[in-house]
Motif scaffolding. Structure first.
Motif: not given
Length: 121
Positions: A8-9, A14-22, A64-67, A81-89
Motif C-alpha cells: 500500500g505504500g 501533501p494532503g492526500g491519503s494512503l492505506r497500508l496493509s500488513c 493523532k487525528g490523521r491516522f 489509514q493515513m490521511s492529510s499526509l504531510k512531507s514529514e510523514d
C-alpha cells in the motif's frame, strides 16, 4: 515460521491519503498486539500506532487525528489509514505483530520488510 508482508505504500501529494496493509502468514497459535512503526533513513524507528486484541488503539502525537489503525483477525491483517499526509510523514513503514507460536510458547515480535511512503508534490 511467521511472515508479515506490507503493501500500500507509494508516492502521494501533501494532503492526500494512503492505506497500508500488513498480512501475516505461517504457522502460529495466536496473534496479539499489532503495531506500525516508521523509519526515516538514518534515524531511529518510531512507533506510529498500535492496536490490542480488544481494539484499544494508541497513536504517536504527530499522527493523532490523521491516522487510524485497525485490524481484521479473520484476514490476519492490520491496516493503517493515513490521511492529510504531510512531507514529514515520508518514511519507510513497518508492521509488527506479537505472535504466540503455540499455547505454551512466549510472545515474539515479528516484523515485515517495510513499505515506503513518500509525500511530495
Amino acid at each position: 515460521q511467521v511472515q508479515l508482508v506490507e503493501s500500500g505504500g507509494g508516492k502521494v501529494q501533501p494532503g492526500g491519503s494512503l492505506r497500508l496493509s500488513c498480512v501475516a502468514s505461517g504457522s502460529y497459535y495466536s496473534i496479539e498486539d499489532m503495531r506500525w512503526y516508521r523509519q526515516i533513513l538514518g534515524k531511529q524507528r518510531d512507533l506510529v500506532a498500535s492496536i490490542t486484541t480488544l481494539g484499544t488503539t494508541t497513536y504517536a502525537d504527530s499522527v493523532k487525528g490523521r491516522f487510524a489503525i485497525s485490524r481484521d483477525d479473520a484476514k490476519k491483517t492490520v491496516y493503517l489509514q493515513m490521511s492529510s499526509l504531510k512531507s514529514e510523514d515520508t518514511a519507510k513503514y513497518y508492521c509488527t505483530m506479537d505472535v504466540r507460536r503455540s499455547l505454551s510458547a512466549p510472545l515474539n515480535a515479528y516484523w515485515g520488510q517495510g513499505t515506503q511512503v513518500t509525500v511530495s508534490s
